[in-house]
Design a protein around this motif. Structure first.
Motif, PDB file in Angstrom:
ATOM      1  N   ILE A   1       4.267  -2.657   3.455  1.00 16.51           N
ATOM      2  CA  ILE A   1       4.271  -4.017   2.911  1.00 16.51           C
ATOM      3  C   ILE A   1       3.707  -4.966   3.963  1.00 16.51           C
ATOM      4  CG2 ILE A   1       5.664  -5.838   1.865  1.00 16.51           C
ATOM      5  CD1 ILE A   1       5.906  -3.279   0.308  1.00 16.51           C
ATOM      6  N   PRO A   2       2.516  -5.565   3.755  1.00 14.37           N
ATOM      7  CA  PRO A   2       2.005  -6.551   4.709  1.00 14.37           C
ATOM      8  C   PRO A   2       2.797  -7.853   4.618  1.00 14.37           C
ATOM      9  CG  PRO A   2       0.236  -5.627   3.333  1.00 14.37           C
ATOM     10  CD  PRO A   2       1.545  -5.271   2.689  1.00 14.37           C
ATOM     11  N   VAL A   3       2.933  -8.526   5.738  1.00 15.34           N
ATOM     12  CA  VAL A   3       3.599  -9.834   5.785  1.00 15.34           C
ATOM     13  C   VAL A   3       2.702 -10.792   6.552  1.00 15.34           C
ATOM     14  CG1 VAL A   3       5.601 -11.135   6.604  1.00 15.34           C
ATOM     15  CG2 VAL A   3       5.903  -8.810   5.703  1.00 15.34           C
ATOM     16  N   HIS A   4       2.353 -11.899   5.927  1.00 17.34           N
ATOM     17  CA  HIS A   4       1.542 -12.940   6.557  1.00 17.34           C
ATOM     18  C   HIS A   4       2.267 -14.264   6.418  1.00 17.34           C
ATOM     19  CE1 HIS A   4      -2.080 -10.346   6.890  1.00 17.34           C
ATOM     20  NE2 HIS A   4      -1.601  -9.795   5.779  1.00 17.34           N
ATOM     21  N   GLY A   5       2.223 -15.072   7.472  1.00 11.16           N
ATOM     22  CA  GLY A   5       2.939 -16.337   7.427  1.00 11.16           C
ATOM     23  C   GLY A   5       2.252 -17.411   8.233  1.00 11.16           C
ATOM     24  N   PRO A   6       2.888 -18.562   8.384  1.00 15.99           N
ATOM     25  CA  PRO A   6       2.292 -19.686   9.107  1.00 15.99           C
ATOM     26  C   PRO A   6       2.167 -19.402  10.592  1.00 15.99           C
ATOM     27  CG  PRO A   6       4.587 -20.142   8.596  1.00 15.99           C
ATOM     28  CD  PRO A   6       4.244 -18.861   7.882  1.00 15.99           C
ATOM     29  N   ALA A   7       1.309 -20.177  11.244  1.00 14.40           N
ATOM     30  CA  ALA A   7       1.108 -20.076  12.686  1.00 14.40           C
ATOM     31  C   ALA A   7       0.688 -18.673  13.116  1.00 14.40           C
ATOM     32  CB  ALA A   7       2.375 -20.503  13.446  1.00 14.40           C
ATOM     33  N   GLY A   8      -0.086 -17.988  12.253  1.00 14.17           N
ATOM     34  CA  GLY A   8      -0.591 -16.675  12.612  1.00 14.17           C
ATOM     35  C   GLY A   8       0.420 -15.555  12.544  1.00 14.17           C
ATOM     36  N   LEU A   9       1.552 -15.784  11.884  1.00 13.17           N
ATOM     37  CA  LEU A   9       2.565 -14.734  11.791  1.00 13.17           C
ATOM     38  C   LEU A   9       1.999 -13.541  11.020  1.00 13.17           C
ATOM     39  CD1 LEU A   9       6.315 -15.038  11.052  1.00 13.17           C
ATOM     40  CD2 LEU A   9       4.957 -13.456   9.703  1.00 13.17           C
ATOM     41  N   PHE A  10       2.194 -12.358  11.578  1.00 14.62           N
ATOM     42  CA  PHE A  10       1.727 -11.136  10.932  1.00 14.62           C
ATOM     43  C   PHE A  10       2.754 -10.035  11.157  1.00 14.62           C
ATOM     44  CE2 PHE A  10      -0.192  -6.939  11.701  1.00 14.62           C
ATOM     45  CZ  PHE A  10      -0.661  -6.661  10.421  1.00 14.62           C
ATOM     46  N   GLY A  11       2.929  -9.204  10.154  1.00 15.30           N
ATOM     47  CA  GLY A  11       3.836  -8.076  10.317  1.00 15.30           C
ATOM     48  C   GLY A  11       3.699  -7.079   9.193  1.00 15.30           C
TER      49      GLY A  11
ATOM     50  N   LEU B   1       0.836  -1.197   0.000  1.00 16.73           N
ATOM     51  CA  LEU B   1       0.000   0.000   0.000  1.00 16.73           C
ATOM     52  C   LEU B   1       0.873   1.251   0.000  1.00 16.73           C
ATOM     53  CD1 LEU B   1      -2.778   1.477   0.419  1.00 16.73           C
ATOM     54  CD2 LEU B   1      -2.275   1.363   2.877  1.00 16.73           C
ATOM     55  N   PHE B   2       0.740   2.051  -1.041  1.00 15.58           N
ATOM     56  CA  PHE B   2       1.320   3.389  -1.021  1.00 15.58           C
ATOM     57  C   PHE B   2       0.355   4.301  -0.272  1.00 15.58           C
ATOM     58  CE2 PHE B   2       3.448   1.575  -4.744  1.00 15.58           C
ATOM     59  CZ  PHE B   2       4.765   1.978  -4.514  1.00 15.58           C
ATOM     60  N   TRP B   3       0.874   5.084   0.664  1.00 10.85           N
ATOM     61  CA  TRP B   3      -0.009   5.929   1.460  1.00 10.85           C
ATOM     62  C   TRP B   3      -0.836   6.868   0.591  1.00 10.85           C
ATOM     63  CZ3 TRP B   3       3.437   7.763   6.160  1.00 10.85           C
ATOM     64  CH2 TRP B   3       3.869   6.627   6.866  1.00 10.85           C
ATOM     65  N   ALA B   4      -0.285   7.276  -0.536  1.00  9.65           N
ATOM     66  CA  ALA B   4      -1.011   8.175  -1.435  1.00  9.65           C
ATOM     67  C   ALA B   4      -2.264   7.513  -2.000  1.00  9.65           C
ATOM     68  CB  ALA B   4      -0.105   8.627  -2.572  1.00  9.65           C
ATOM     69  N   ASP B   5      -2.330   6.176  -1.947  1.00  2.00           N
ATOM     70  CA  ASP B   5      -3.477   5.451  -2.488  1.00  2.00           C
ATOM     71  C   ASP B   5      -4.527   5.126  -1.441  1.00  2.00           C
ATOM     72  OD1 ASP B   5      -2.309   5.458  -4.987  1.00  2.00           O
ATOM     73  OD2 ASP B   5      -1.310   3.524  -4.681  1.00  2.00           O
ATOM     74  N   LEU B   6      -4.340   5.599  -0.210  1.00  2.00           N
ATOM     75  CA  LEU B   6      -5.347   5.356   0.816  1.00  2.00           C
ATOM     76  C   LEU B   6      -6.679   5.940   0.364  1.00  2.00           C
ATOM     77  CD1 LEU B   6      -3.296   6.088   4.043  1.00  2.00           C
ATOM     78  CD2 LEU B   6      -4.495   3.957   3.544  1.00  2.00           C
ATOM     79  N   PRO B   7      -7.773   5.228   0.595  1.00  2.00           N
ATOM     80  CA  PRO B   7      -9.071   5.713   0.118  1.00  2.00           C
ATOM     81  C   PRO B   7      -9.463   7.035   0.763  1.00  2.00           C
ATOM     82  CG  PRO B   7      -9.348   3.853   1.617  1.00  2.00           C
ATOM     83  CD  PRO B   7      -7.880   3.946   1.329  1.00  2.00           C
ATOM     84  N   GLN B   8     -10.167   7.841   0.001  1.00  2.00           N
ATOM     85  CA  GLN B   8     -10.622   9.132   0.511  1.00  2.00           C
ATOM     86  C   GLN B   8     -11.728   8.983   1.553  1.00  2.00           C
ATOM     87  OE1 GLN B   8      -9.105  12.053  -0.374  1.00  2.00           O
ATOM     88  NE2 GLN B   8      -7.689  10.661  -1.414  1.00  2.00           N
ATOM     89  N   SER B   9     -12.288   7.792   1.640  1.00  2.00           N
ATOM     90  CA  SER B   9     -13.413   7.566   2.554  1.00  2.00           C
ATOM     91  C   SER B   9     -12.962   7.127   3.948  1.00  2.00           C
ATOM     92  CB  SER B   9     -14.329   6.500   1.963  1.00  2.00           C
ATOM     93  OG  SER B   9     -13.626   5.282   1.743  1.00  2.00           O
ATOM     94  N   LEU B  10     -11.708   7.400   4.297  1.00  2.00           N
ATOM     95  CA  LEU B  10     -11.226   7.032   5.623  1.00  2.00           C
ATOM     96  C   LEU B  10     -12.075   7.677   6.710  1.00  2.00           C
ATOM     97  CD1 LEU B  10      -7.339   7.343   5.258  1.00  2.00           C
ATOM     98  CD2 LEU B  10      -8.625   5.247   5.611  1.00  2.00           C
ATOM     99  N   GLU B  11     -12.222   6.954   7.820  1.00  2.00           N
ATOM    100  CA  GLU B  11     -12.894   7.548   8.967  1.00  2.00           C
ATOM    101  C   GLU B  11     -12.046   8.698   9.504  1.00  2.00           C
ATOM    102  OE1 GLU B  11     -13.526   4.444  11.761  1.00  2.00           O
ATOM    103  OE2 GLU B  11     -14.813   3.266  10.433  1.00  2.00           O
ATOM    104  N   ASP B  12     -12.649   9.504  10.352  1.00  2.00           N
ATOM    105  CA  ASP B  12     -11.967  10.693  10.867  1.00  2.00           C
ATOM    106  C   ASP B  12     -10.625  10.348  11.500  1.00  2.00           C
ATOM    107  OD1 ASP B  12     -14.010  12.275  10.009  1.00  2.00           O
ATOM    108  OD2 ASP B  12     -15.022  12.386  11.962  1.00  2.00           O
ATOM    109  N   GLU B  13     -10.588   9.239  12.270  1.00  2.00           N
ATOM    110  CA  GLU B  13      -9.348   8.853  12.932  1.00  2.00           C
ATOM    111  C   GLU B  13      -8.265   8.527  11.914  1.00  2.00           C
ATOM    112  OE1 GLU B  13     -10.388   5.641  15.465  1.00  2.00           O
ATOM    113  OE2 GLU B  13     -11.014   6.922  17.128  1.00  2.00           O
ATOM    114  N   GLY B  14      -8.655   7.858  10.828  1.00  2.00           N
ATOM    115  CA  GLY B  14      -7.684   7.535   9.782  1.00  2.00           C
ATOM    116  C   GLY B  14      -7.149   8.766   9.102  1.00  2.00           C
TER     117      GLY B  14
END
Length: 260
Positions: A120-130, A89-102
């Motif tokens: 860059i999202p990272v997903h892996g085995p055993a619930g790995l997320f980063g 995700l490039f930050w410039a591509d964030l949707p314009q419909s973000l909630e106020d907090e976003g």
């Protein structure tokens, strides 16, 4: 930029002895990519209600201090994107419909000198997320273009960095996916995941219904789950259940190597 540098870099990331060494490698990567700042987050999503993340920050100190506040962390639209997608995700591509907090999050990033970013999202085995995030400040000569040029390399190293972050983190000193389920417990849990009742499982496995309940109660106890649905979710996140794969759709054709 020589490919050999990146080959060595990946090897160094895998062998990083501690968080300080890994941080130094991230700084070297930023210099190679001509990027100002970075952030690496990683954790194990074994509980959908809460998740502790380890972090390696190369962000401006004032922005990082603000980001560490719980309410700011929860409103981070880039983190929400990473939880729901595998795509960069490039930050410039964030949707314009973000909630106020976003929207406030992005505005605050700009107020702290960050004008462009890539997550860059990272997903892996055993619930790995980063996530592996790169960002440029207002003094960067080409803040957006340099991130676009960095995308392929960032995607390459992101998974390595998150994996090594978890390995080096004190919170990951104990392996997570070491819960010993017996073969029969896994059988019962797998059929539970397919929506079968205790009676139906007993008929399928040719064992008593009480025996099925006994095995499933053991699973709940071992996984610390309140009910069978939660046990299935945690077992899947930990990689304790192997799905039965089937090929639903496929397209196959030889590669035409002739020049067009």
């Amino acid at each position: 930029m020589k490919h050999s540098w990146w080959h060595r870099c990946l090897s160094h990331i895998r062998q990083a002895p501690d968080l300080a060494g890994l941080h130094a490698l991230c700084c070297s990567i930023c210099r190679q990519l001509k990027i100002d700042h970075f952030l690496v987050l990683g954790g194990q999503l074994t509980n959908p209600a809460e998740a502790g993340l380890s972090a390696l920050s190369g962000l401006p100190d004032d922005w990082w201090s603000l980001l560490c506040r719980a309410e700011r962390f929860q409103s981070d639209p880039t983190l929400r994107h990473a939880l729901q997608s595998h795509l960069p995700l490039f930050w410039a591509d964030l949707p314009q419909s973000l909630e106020d907090e976003g929207r406030d999050f992005i505005a605050d990033a700009g107020d702290h000198g960050l004008v462009a970013g890539l997550t860059i999202p990272v997903h892996g085995p055993a619930g790995l997320f980063g996530v592996f995030t790169l960002a440029n400040g207002s003094n960067h000569p080409q803040p957006e273009k340099s991130l676009q040029q960095a995308l392929p390399r960032a995607c390459l190293v992101g998974g390595y960095l998150v994996d090594s972050l978890l390995r080096c983190s004190d919170e990951q000193a104990q392996p997570l996916a070491t819960i010993p389920l017996t073969g029969r417990e896994k059988d019962c849990l797998l059929w539970t995941a397919k929506g079968k009742t205790s009676w139906e499982i007993s008929s399928i496995l040719h064992i008593g219904e009480r025996t099925v309940i006994y095995h499933l109660n053991n699973v709940l106890r071992k996984l610390g789950a309140a009910n069978r649905q939660q046990a299935v979710a945690r077992a899947c996140a930990l990689g304790l259940l192997t799905p039965e794969f089937s090929l639903d759709r496929a397209v196959s054709a030889p590669v035409d190597t002739r020049e067009q």
